[in-house]
Write a protein that holds these residues in place. Structure first.
Motif, PDB file in Angstrom:
ATOM      1  N   MET A   1       0.824  -1.227   0.000  1.00  0.00           N
ATOM      2  CA  MET A   1       0.000   0.000   0.000  1.00  0.00           C
ATOM      3  C   MET A   1       0.852   1.269   0.000  1.00  0.00           C
ATOM      4  O   MET A   1       0.500   2.264  -0.602  1.00  0.00           O
ATOM      5  N   GLU A   2       2.043   1.223   0.717  1.00  0.00           N
ATOM      6  CA  GLU A   2       2.823   2.465   0.809  1.00  0.00           C
ATOM      7  C   GLU A   2       3.395   2.894  -0.544  1.00  0.00           C
ATOM      8  O   GLU A   2       3.834   4.015  -0.697  1.00  0.00           O
ATOM      9  N   ASN A   3       3.414   1.963  -1.516  1.00  0.00           N
ATOM     10  CA  ASN A   3       3.934   2.322  -2.842  1.00  0.00           C
ATOM     11  C   ASN A   3       2.867   2.918  -3.751  1.00  0.00           C
ATOM     12  O   ASN A   3       3.148   3.275  -4.885  1.00  0.00           O
ATOM     13  N   ASN A   4       1.637   2.994  -3.259  1.00  0.00           N
ATOM     14  CA  ASN A   4       0.560   3.562  -4.076  1.00  0.00           C
ATOM     15  C   ASN A   4       0.646   5.078  -4.111  1.00  0.00           C
ATOM     16  O   ASN A   4       1.041   5.714  -3.131  1.00  0.00           O
ATOM     17  N   TYR A   5       0.295   5.642  -5.247  1.00  0.00           N
ATOM     18  CA  TYR A   5       0.227   7.101  -5.357  1.00  0.00           C
ATOM     19  C   TYR A   5      -0.968   7.454  -6.241  1.00  0.00           C
ATOM     20  O   TYR A   5      -1.545   6.601  -6.925  1.00  0.00           O
ATOM     21  N   LYS A   6      -1.319   8.736  -6.201  1.00  0.00           N
ATOM     22  CA  LYS A   6      -2.474   9.187  -6.975  1.00  0.00           C
ATOM     23  C   LYS A   6      -2.105   9.303  -8.458  1.00  0.00           C
ATOM     24  O   LYS A   6      -1.019   9.758  -8.800  1.00  0.00           O
ATOM     25  N   MET A   7      -3.034   8.876  -9.305  1.00  0.00           N
ATOM     26  CA  MET A   7      -2.905   9.077 -10.752  1.00  0.00           C
ATOM     27  C   MET A   7      -4.226   9.613 -11.288  1.00  0.00           C
ATOM     28  O   MET A   7      -5.267   9.498 -10.629  1.00  0.00           O
ATOM     29  N   VAL A   8      -4.160  10.199 -12.465  1.00  0.00           N
ATOM     30  CA  VAL A   8      -5.364  10.740 -13.111  1.00  0.00           C
ATOM     31  C   VAL A   8      -5.425  10.201 -14.540  1.00  0.00           C
ATOM     32  O   VAL A   8      -4.467  10.352 -15.304  1.00  0.00           O
ATOM     33  N   ALA A   9      -6.540   9.559 -14.867  1.00  0.00           N
ATOM     34  CA  ALA A   9      -6.760   9.082 -16.234  1.00  0.00           C
ATOM     35  C   ALA A   9      -7.696  10.061 -16.931  1.00  0.00           C
ATOM     36  O   ALA A   9      -8.783  10.349 -16.429  1.00  0.00           O
ATOM     37  N   LYS A  10      -7.256  10.588 -18.072  1.00  0.00           N
ATOM     38  CA  LYS A  10      -8.093  11.527 -18.829  1.00  0.00           C
ATOM     39  C   LYS A  10      -8.936  10.753 -19.845  1.00  0.00           C
ATOM     40  O   LYS A  10      -8.500   9.735 -20.374  1.00  0.00           O
ATOM     41  N   THR A  11     -10.139  11.281 -20.106  1.00  0.00           N
ATOM     42  CA  THR A  11     -11.030  10.607 -21.045  1.00  0.00           C
ATOM     43  C   THR A  11     -11.876  11.615 -21.803  1.00  0.00           C
ATOM     44  O   THR A  11     -11.705  12.825 -21.647  1.00  0.00           O
ATOM     45  N   LEU A  12     -12.799  11.118 -22.620  1.00  0.00           N
ATOM     46  CA  LEU A  12     -13.698  11.975 -23.395  1.00  0.00           C
ATOM     47  C   LEU A  12     -14.949  12.305 -22.594  1.00  0.00           C
ATOM     48  O   LEU A  12     -15.307  11.595 -21.648  1.00  0.00           O
ATOM     49  N   TYR A  13     -15.644  13.349 -23.004  1.00  0.00           N
ATOM     50  CA  TYR A  13     -16.882  13.771 -22.351  1.00  0.00           C
ATOM     51  C   TYR A  13     -17.866  12.595 -22.269  1.00  0.00           C
ATOM     52  O   TYR A  13     -18.104  11.898 -23.257  1.00  0.00           O
ATOM     53  N   GLY A  14     -18.423  12.376 -21.083  1.00  0.00           N
ATOM     54  CA  GLY A  14     -19.461  11.360 -20.909  1.00  0.00           C
ATOM     55  C   GLY A  14     -18.945   9.945 -20.664  1.00  0.00           C
ATOM     56  O   GLY A  14     -19.723   9.043 -20.361  1.00  0.00           O
ATOM     57  N   PHE A  15     -17.620   9.761 -20.787  1.00  0.00           N
ATOM     58  CA  PHE A  15     -17.069   8.413 -20.618  1.00  0.00           C
ATOM     59  C   PHE A  15     -16.529   8.171 -19.204  1.00  0.00           C
ATOM     60  O   PHE A  15     -15.973   7.106 -18.925  1.00  0.00           O
ATOM     61  N   GLU A  16     -16.691   9.166 -18.316  1.00  0.00           N
ATOM     62  CA  GLU A  16     -16.130   9.046 -16.962  1.00  0.00           C
ATOM     63  C   GLU A  16     -16.635   7.780 -16.233  1.00  0.00           C
ATOM     64  O   GLU A  16     -15.809   7.055 -15.637  1.00  0.00           O
ATOM     65  N   PRO A  17     -17.968   7.475 -16.255  1.00  0.00           N
ATOM     66  CA  PRO A  17     -18.425   6.260 -15.558  1.00  0.00           C
ATOM     67  C   PRO A  17     -17.846   4.971 -16.166  1.00  0.00           C
ATOM     68  O   PRO A  17     -17.544   4.023 -15.443  1.00  0.00           O
ATOM     69  N   LEU A  18     -17.688   4.953 -17.499  1.00  0.00           N
ATOM     70  CA  LEU A  18     -17.101   3.780 -18.157  1.00  0.00           C
ATOM     71  C   LEU A  18     -15.660   3.576 -17.697  1.00  0.00           C
ATOM     72  O   LEU A  18     -15.238   2.464 -17.378  1.00  0.00           O
ATOM     73  N   LEU A  19     -14.900   4.675 -17.663  1.00  0.00           N
ATOM     74  CA  LEU A  19     -13.496   4.607 -17.274  1.00  0.00           C
ATOM     75  C   LEU A  19     -13.362   4.210 -15.806  1.00  0.00           C
ATOM     76  O   LEU A  19     -12.496   3.403 -15.446  1.00  0.00           O
ATOM     77  N   ALA A  20     -14.237   4.762 -14.949  1.00  0.00           N
ATOM     78  CA  ALA A  20     -14.209   4.406 -13.520  1.00  0.00           C
ATOM     79  C   ALA A  20     -14.455   2.901 -13.343  1.00  0.00           C
ATOM     80  O   ALA A  20     -13.759   2.235 -12.559  1.00  0.00           O
ATOM     81  N   LYS A  21     -15.409   2.372 -14.107  1.00  0.00           N
ATOM     82  CA  LYS A  21     -15.708   0.932 -14.026  1.00  0.00           C
ATOM     83  C   LYS A  21     -14.519   0.102 -14.509  1.00  0.00           C
ATOM     84  O   LYS A  21     -14.151  -0.900 -13.895  1.00  0.00           O
ATOM     85  N   GLU A  22     -13.900   0.539 -15.611  1.00  0.00           N
ATOM     86  CA  GLU A  22     -12.710  -0.161 -16.120  1.00  0.00           C
ATOM     87  C   GLU A  22     -11.594  -0.176 -15.072  1.00  0.00           C
ATOM     88  O   GLU A  22     -10.936  -1.201 -14.876  1.00  0.00           O
ATOM     89  N   LEU A  23     -11.368   0.969 -14.439  1.00  0.00           N
ATOM     90  CA  LEU A  23     -10.311   1.071 -13.433  1.00  0.00           C
ATOM     91  C   LEU A  23     -10.577   0.130 -12.257  1.00  0.00           C
ATOM     92  O   LEU A  23      -9.670  -0.575 -11.796  1.00  0.00           O
ATOM     93  N   LYS A  24     -11.830   0.107 -11.801  1.00  0.00           N
ATOM     94  CA  LYS A  24     -12.186  -0.794 -10.680  1.00  0.00           C
ATOM     95  C   LYS A  24     -11.971  -2.249 -11.081  1.00  0.00           C
ATOM     96  O   LYS A  24     -11.452  -3.051 -10.302  1.00  0.00           O
ATOM     97  N   ASN A  25     -12.362  -2.584 -12.318  1.00  0.00           N
ATOM     98  CA  ASN A  25     -12.191  -3.970 -12.796  1.00  0.00           C
ATOM     99  C   ASN A  25     -10.717  -4.363 -12.877  1.00  0.00           C
ATOM    100  O   ASN A  25     -10.368  -5.527 -12.697  1.00  0.00           O
ATOM    101  N   LEU A  26      -9.846  -3.385 -13.150  1.00  0.00           N
ATOM    102  CA  LEU A  26      -8.403  -3.664 -13.224  1.00  0.00           C
ATOM    103  C   LEU A  26      -7.766  -3.741 -11.832  1.00  0.00           C
ATOM    104  O   LEU A  26      -6.652  -4.225 -11.693  1.00  0.00           O
ATOM    105  N   GLY A  27      -8.474  -3.198 -10.826  1.00  0.00           N
ATOM    106  CA  GLY A  27      -7.956  -3.272  -9.461  1.00  0.00           C
ATOM    107  C   GLY A  27      -7.516  -1.954  -8.850  1.00  0.00           C
ATOM    108  O   GLY A  27      -6.794  -1.936  -7.848  1.00  0.00           O
ATOM    109  N   ALA A  28      -7.945  -0.826  -9.439  1.00  0.00           N
ATOM    110  CA  ALA A  28      -7.579   0.479  -8.876  1.00  0.00           C
ATOM    111  C   ALA A  28      -8.280   0.714  -7.541  1.00  0.00           C
ATOM    112  O   ALA A  28      -9.363   0.174  -7.284  1.00  0.00           O
ATOM    113  N   ILE A  29      -7.652   1.548  -6.720  1.00  0.00           N
ATOM    114  CA  ILE A  29      -8.210   1.888  -5.394  1.00  0.00           C
ATOM    115  C   ILE A  29      -8.627   3.351  -5.402  1.00  0.00           C
ATOM    116  O   ILE A  29      -8.040   4.175  -6.113  1.00  0.00           O
TER     117      ILE A  29
END
Length: 386
Positions: A1-29
């Protein structure tokens, strides 16, 4: 956990929920949706995984410093005070992208220039040598984001935009962005559990993205280079381990993916791009005029397409064209869920069918609607009685 840091993924308008779901499926916190971006926590391995595996992300940024600024001079001083030798050598190359939403700072190119000046001045004053600018393939791509007086400095881990997947060597007049295509497919509910068709396939982008979703193939497997490959902490063994774990999740596909286009040149381009993506065994392309075709697959058909517009439509009667789309779907494609994107809002009226969903999105700078049409077997009434 101590090696985790904040990142920001940029996307297109309206795709934020899709990207959030993808990130969760990949294992993002700690996944949080923003405007055209989603923030999350992860480690270096997850940064590699996000770049390889996210379909709806354009960039993965790693913020390294945030501060308030009240003038361009203040920006210069605070950038100058940062520990740039940690990230870059004095004979390395850099590029700077700036986005500015502020009444006090209005010129993004000037902000980028000021940032570059501060970094190269620091190196020249302390080592006698200075990094040079390389806009295409720099050793370090830096992102400056100013919101009012709040400034965030990030390292761009992706390098060139993630929509440049690496499989597309041939394009048509107005090719659809790969991230837009992937987002449309995910919004349409495409899951690889039926036959798929793009009846106006152009250079094949939607077909390729559909096949990658169906087979769970990482979208950026063919990408030539990521930004992080030139970072000082680049770990090739870790990257290969992450890549292997994503490749182990690829699955088979039992249905058909079919593309039509009436232009021979488009068919050739699509075939080239499909071969580049190593997907020839999954996708079949035919030179066909959609309006002269009928459904030739059993069971449910999932259809997503981007009808030509702009330069290619100048030769067409717009009203007739969209009327023909509606008639062809109604008469020849029973048992089909058809989705397509339009930027001409008047055109929708000529389809002659009522869309069951309309989703606002942008195709480049054009405000568009992504429309869903359910074409039932028989009439709607009999469908409901089944």
């Amino acid at each position: 956990m101590e090696n985790n840091y904040k990142m920001v993924a940029k996307t297109l308008y309206g795709f934020e929920p899709l990207l959030a779901k993808e990130l969760k499926n990949l294992g993002a916190i700690d996944v949080k949706e923003g405007v055209r971006n989603v923030s999350f926590l992860g480690d270096k391995g997850f940064m590699y995984k996000a770049n390889l595996g996210l379909r709806t992300a354009i960039k993965i940024l790693k913020p390294i410093q945030t501060f308030r600024i009240d003038s361009e001079e203040d920006l210069y001083k605070k950038i100058y005070a940062m520990d740039w030798p940690e990230y870059l050598d004095n004979k390395g190359t850099l590029a700077i992208d700036a986005t500015v939403h502020s009444s006090r700072f209005t010129h993004s190119k000037f902000i980028a220039l000021k940032t570059k000046d501060a970094i190269v001045d620091l190196f020249r004053n302390t080592t006698g040598f200075r990094p040079s600018v390389d806009l295409d393939f720099p050793d370090l791509r830096i992102n400056v984001h100013i919101e009012d007086t709040f400034c965030t400095i990030s390292l761009d881990s992706s390098g060139q935009s993630l929509h440049k997947r690496g499989y597309k060597t041939a394009t048509n007049i107005a090719p659809i962005n790969e991230v837009l295509a992937a987002g449309m497919l995910l919004l349409s509910g495409w899951d690889g559990l039926s036959d798929f068709m793009d009846p106006m396939c152009g250079s094949g982008t939607i077909l390729i993205e559909a096949a990658m979703i169906a087979c769970n193939i990482p979208p950026n497997l063919n990408k030539k280079e990521f930004g992080f490959e030139k970072w000082k902490d680049w770990d090739v063994d870790l990257f290969e381990k992450i890549e292997a774990s994503l490749l182990s999740r690829i699955r088979g596909f039992e249905h058909k993916i079919i593309g039509y286009d009436k232009a021979p040149s488009a068919v050739h381009k699509a075939l080239d791009n499909i071969e580049n993506a190593n997907l020839s065994e999954f996708i079949q392309i035919e030179q066909q005029d959609f309006f002269q075709t009928e459904k030739n697959t059993e069971g449910h058909l999932h259809m997503v397409f981007n009808p030509p517009y702009g330069e290619r439509l100048e030769l067409l009667n717009l009203e007739e064209f969209y009327k023909d789309i509606g008639n062809t779907l109604k008469q020849n494609y029973p048992g089909t869920q058809a989705w397509f994107i339009v930027s001409n809002m008047e055109a929708i009226k000529n389809v002659g069918l009522r869309p069951s969903r309309k989703i606002k999105m942008f195709n480049g700078k054009l405000e568009s609607r992504f429309l869903k049409y359910e074409i039932y077997e028989g009439t709607k009434k009999t469908h409901k009685l089944k």
